[in-house]
Design a protein around this motif. Sequence first.
Motif, short mmCIF file in Angstrom:
data_model
loop_
_atom_site.label_atom_id
_atom_site.label_comp_id
_atom_site.label_asym_id
_atom_site.label_seq_id
_atom_site.Cartn_x
_atom_site.Cartn_y
_atom_site.Cartn_z
N TYR A 19 -1.84 37.77 -21.64
CA TYR A 19 -1.45 36.35 -21.91
C TYR A 19 -1.79 36.25 -23.78
CZ TYR A 19 -0.27 36.15 -17.02
OH TYR A 19 -0.32 36.32 -16.08
N ASP A 20 -1.13 34.85 -23.90
CA ASP A 20 -1.10 34.50 -24.79
C ASP A 20 -2.01 33.00 -25.12
OD1 ASP A 20 1.14 33.25 -24.92
OD2 ASP A 20 2.18 34.72 -26.32
N ASN A 21 -1.43 31.98 -25.72
CA ASN A 21 -1.84 30.45 -25.53
C ASN A 21 -0.78 29.73 -25.02
OD1 ASN A 21 -5.03 30.82 -26.02
ND2 ASN A 21 -4.32 31.40 -28.75
N GLU A 22 -0.09 30.39 -25.59
CA GLU A 22 1.85 29.89 -25.32
C GLU A 22 1.80 29.54 -23.90
OE1 GLU A 22 1.68 31.43 -28.06
OE2 GLU A 22 0.14 29.19 -29.05
N SER A 23 1.48 30.90 -23.10
CA SER A 23 2.09 31.39 -22.14
C SER A 23 0.94 31.51 -20.85
CB SER A 23 2.56 32.83 -21.56
OG SER A 23 0.94 33.80 -22.47
N LEU A 24 -0.15 30.62 -20.78
CA LEU A 24 -1.02 30.32 -20.33
C LEU A 24 -0.43 30.21 -18.66
CD1 LEU A 24 -4.44 29.81 -21.78
CD2 LEU A 24 -3.71 31.80 -20.63
N PRO A 25 -0.60 30.63 -17.39
CA PRO A 25 0.20 30.01 -16.59
C PRO A 25 -0.42 28.93 -15.51
CG PRO A 25 -0.57 31.49 -16.16
CD PRO A 25 -1.10 31.46 -17.08
N LEU A 26 -1.16 28.52 -16.87
CA LEU A 26 -2.70 27.37 -15.95
C LEU A 26 -2.07 25.25 -16.27
CD1 LEU A 26 -5.48 28.82 -15.98
CD2 LEU A 26 -4.42 28.76 -14.56
N ASN A 27 -2.26 24.54 -14.77
CA ASN A 27 -1.92 23.44 -14.60
C ASN A 27 -3.46 22.82 -14.59
OD1 ASN A 27 -2.62 22.77 -12.20
ND2 ASN A 27 -0.11 22.73 -11.45
N ASN A 28 -3.64 20.77 -14.68
CA ASN A 28 -4.91 20.76 -14.95
C ASN A 28 -5.77 21.26 -14.00
OD1 ASN A 28 -6.86 19.44 -16.26
ND2 ASN A 28 -6.33 17.70 -16.03
N GLU A 29 -4.50 20.69 -12.76
CA GLU A 29 -5.67 21.32 -11.09
C GLU A 29 -5.79 22.15 -11.00
OE1 GLU A 29 -6.89 20.33 -7.94
OE2 GLU A 29 -5.90 18.59 -9.03
N GLU A 30 -4.61 23.36 -11.45
CA GLU A 30 -5.48 24.97 -11.72
C GLU A 30 -6.48 25.78 -12.12
OE1 GLU A 30 -1.23 27.12 -10.46
OE2 GLU A 30 -1.66 26.03 -12.50
N TRP A 31 -6.83 24.65 -13.68
CA TRP A 31 -7.80 25.09 -14.16
C TRP A 31 -8.96 25.02 -12.96
CZ3 TRP A 31 -8.70 27.08 -19.07
CH2 TRP A 31 -7.18 27.65 -19.82
N LYS A 32 -8.61 22.62 -12.35
CA LYS A 32 -9.50 23.01 -11.76
C LYS A 32 -10.58 24.13 -10.94
CE LYS A 32 -9.44 18.04 -13.53
NZ LYS A 32 -8.95 16.68 -13.07
N GLN A 33 -9.05 24.16 -10.44
CA GLN A 33 -9.94 25.25 -8.99
C GLN A 33 -10.30 26.52 -10.10
OE1 GLN A 33 -5.97 25.35 -7.36
NE2 GLN A 33 -5.47 23.59 -6.93
N LEU A 34 -10.16 27.03 -10.71
CA LEU A 34 -10.90 28.57 -11.59
C LEU A 34 -12.09 27.77 -11.58
CD1 LEU A 34 -7.54 30.05 -13.35
CD2 LEU A 34 -8.79 30.45 -11.11
N CYS A 35 -12.41 27.10 -12.02
CA CYS A 35 -13.58 26.35 -12.29
C CYS A 35 -14.31 26.27 -11.05
CB CYS A 35 -13.56 24.88 -13.57
SG CYS A 35 -12.89 25.44 -15.34
N ALA A 36 -13.93 25.34 -10.61
CA ALA A 36 -15.15 25.30 -9.15
C ALA A 36 -14.86 26.86 -8.16
CB ALA A 36 -14.04 24.23 -7.89
N LYS A 37 -13.79 27.80 -8.23
CA LYS A 37 -14.37 28.97 -7.63
C LYS A 37 -14.91 29.89 -8.23
CE LYS A 37 -9.23 30.02 -5.96
NZ LYS A 37 -8.50 30.55 -5.78
#
Length: 64
Positions: A19-37
Amino acid sequence: MEEKWLRKLIRNCFLQYGYDNESLPLNNEEWKQLCAKILAKKTDDGDMDLYEIVHDVIYDYITK
């Protein structure tokens, strides 16, 4: 653990998976979920290296 640093690890892992910086498939909620996991897995398995945990979580995210 600082969330900004953890996000950088996640972003770098996505870059390694093509992936590149423009195509990261994450919204803000997904960032938080991944960090929590990642933090939960680090707490459960303290012997495991953080970079390995990040790669495991991101790989699971990409393949599901």
